[in-house]
Design a protein around this motif. Sequence first.
Motif, short mmCIF file in Angstrom:
data_model
loop_
_atom_site.label_atom_id
_atom_site.label_comp_id
_atom_site.label_asym_id
_atom_site.label_seq_id
_atom_site.Cartn_x
_atom_site.Cartn_y
_atom_site.Cartn_z
N ARG A 1 6.14 5.81 -2.36
CA ARG A 1 6.62 4.59 -1.66
C ARG A 1 5.90 3.36 -2.22
O ARG A 1 6.50 2.30 -2.39
CB ARG A 1 6.37 4.72 -0.16
CG ARG A 1 6.75 3.52 0.63
CD ARG A 1 8.02 3.76 1.37
NE ARG A 1 8.27 2.63 2.26
CZ ARG A 1 9.45 2.18 2.50
NH1 ARG A 1 10.49 2.80 2.01
NH2 ARG A 1 9.63 1.16 3.29
N ARG A 2 4.61 3.51 -2.49
CA ARG A 2 3.83 2.41 -3.05
C ARG A 2 4.43 1.96 -4.38
O ARG A 2 4.65 0.77 -4.61
CB ARG A 2 2.38 2.83 -3.25
CG ARG A 2 1.51 1.74 -3.83
CD ARG A 2 0.05 2.22 -3.91
NE ARG A 2 -0.81 1.14 -4.28
CZ ARG A 2 -1.22 0.90 -5.52
NH1 ARG A 2 -0.85 1.71 -6.49
NH2 ARG A 2 -2.00 -0.12 -5.78
N GLN A 3 4.71 2.91 -5.27
CA GLN A 3 5.29 2.57 -6.57
C GLN A 3 6.66 1.93 -6.40
O GLN A 3 7.00 0.96 -7.09
CB GLN A 3 5.38 3.80 -7.46
CG GLN A 3 5.82 3.50 -8.87
CD GLN A 3 4.91 2.50 -9.56
OE1 GLN A 3 3.70 2.66 -9.56
NE2 GLN A 3 5.49 1.47 -10.15
N GLU A 4 7.44 2.45 -5.48
CA GLU A 4 8.77 1.89 -5.20
C GLU A 4 8.66 0.43 -4.75
O GLU A 4 9.43 -0.42 -5.19
CB GLU A 4 9.45 2.74 -4.11
CG GLU A 4 10.80 2.23 -3.67
CD GLU A 4 11.33 3.05 -2.51
OE1 GLU A 4 11.78 2.43 -1.52
OE2 GLU A 4 11.30 4.30 -2.58
N GLN A 5 7.70 0.14 -3.89
CA GLN A 5 7.54 -1.22 -3.37
C GLN A 5 7.09 -2.17 -4.49
O GLN A 5 7.56 -3.30 -4.56
CB GLN A 5 6.54 -1.25 -2.21
CG GLN A 5 6.96 -0.43 -1.01
CD GLN A 5 8.25 -0.90 -0.37
OE1 GLN A 5 9.30 -1.01 -1.01
NE2 GLN A 5 8.17 -1.17 0.92
N ARG B 1 0.83 -1.21 0.00
CA ARG B 1 0.00 0.00 0.00
C ARG B 1 0.86 1.25 0.00
O ARG B 1 0.38 2.33 -0.30
CB ARG B 1 -0.88 0.03 1.26
CG ARG B 1 -2.22 -0.55 1.07
CD ARG B 1 -3.13 -0.34 2.27
NE ARG B 1 -2.96 0.95 2.92
CZ ARG B 1 -2.83 1.11 4.23
NH1 ARG B 1 -2.84 0.09 5.03
NH2 ARG B 1 -2.70 2.31 4.75
N GLY B 2 2.13 1.10 0.36
CA GLY B 2 3.03 2.25 0.39
C GLY B 2 3.35 2.71 1.79
O GLY B 2 3.86 3.82 1.98
N VAL C 1 2.00 6.59 4.75
CA VAL C 1 1.67 5.97 3.47
C VAL C 1 1.81 7.03 2.38
O VAL C 1 1.24 8.11 2.48
CB VAL C 1 0.22 5.42 3.48
CG1 VAL C 1 -0.13 4.85 2.12
CG2 VAL C 1 0.06 4.37 4.57
N THR C 2 2.60 6.71 1.35
CA THR C 2 2.77 7.64 0.23
C THR C 2 2.67 6.90 -1.10
O THR C 2 2.99 5.71 -1.18
CB THR C 2 4.14 8.36 0.27
OG1 THR C 2 5.17 7.38 0.13
CG2 THR C 2 4.34 9.12 1.57
N ALA C 3 2.23 7.61 -2.12
CA ALA C 3 2.10 7.02 -3.45
C ALA C 3 3.48 6.67 -4.02
O ALA C 3 3.65 5.65 -4.69
CB ALA C 3 1.37 7.97 -4.38
#
Length: 99
Positions: free
Chosen positions: A73-77, A60-61, A69-71
Amino acid sequence: MGEKGRRRLEDFSRGAVVAGLPGPSPRNAFLDPGPDQLLRVAVAVAFRRARLQHVYSVLRGKNLETGKVTAARRQEQFDRLAQAHTKVLDLTSRHEFFQ
């Protein structure tokens, strides 16, 4: 990863149980992994976690240390999971593991 990644996991799993396929094959007489098992390995490789209790939060990020929670971070994960997915489905790595 998405739908394409799911199909790759399923195809790899099918190829692991079918003998006599032409060309390089994930076939191994000792292990017939399911797509869920391969996904679990990809998660372990990507996030260095054997237990899956935090995977939903991570994807979820959420930063597990700060709780934010960040967008980005979500993309990175998801990118990390996609890279691990590629490593897990690499036939050379699989055959080397069994040697």
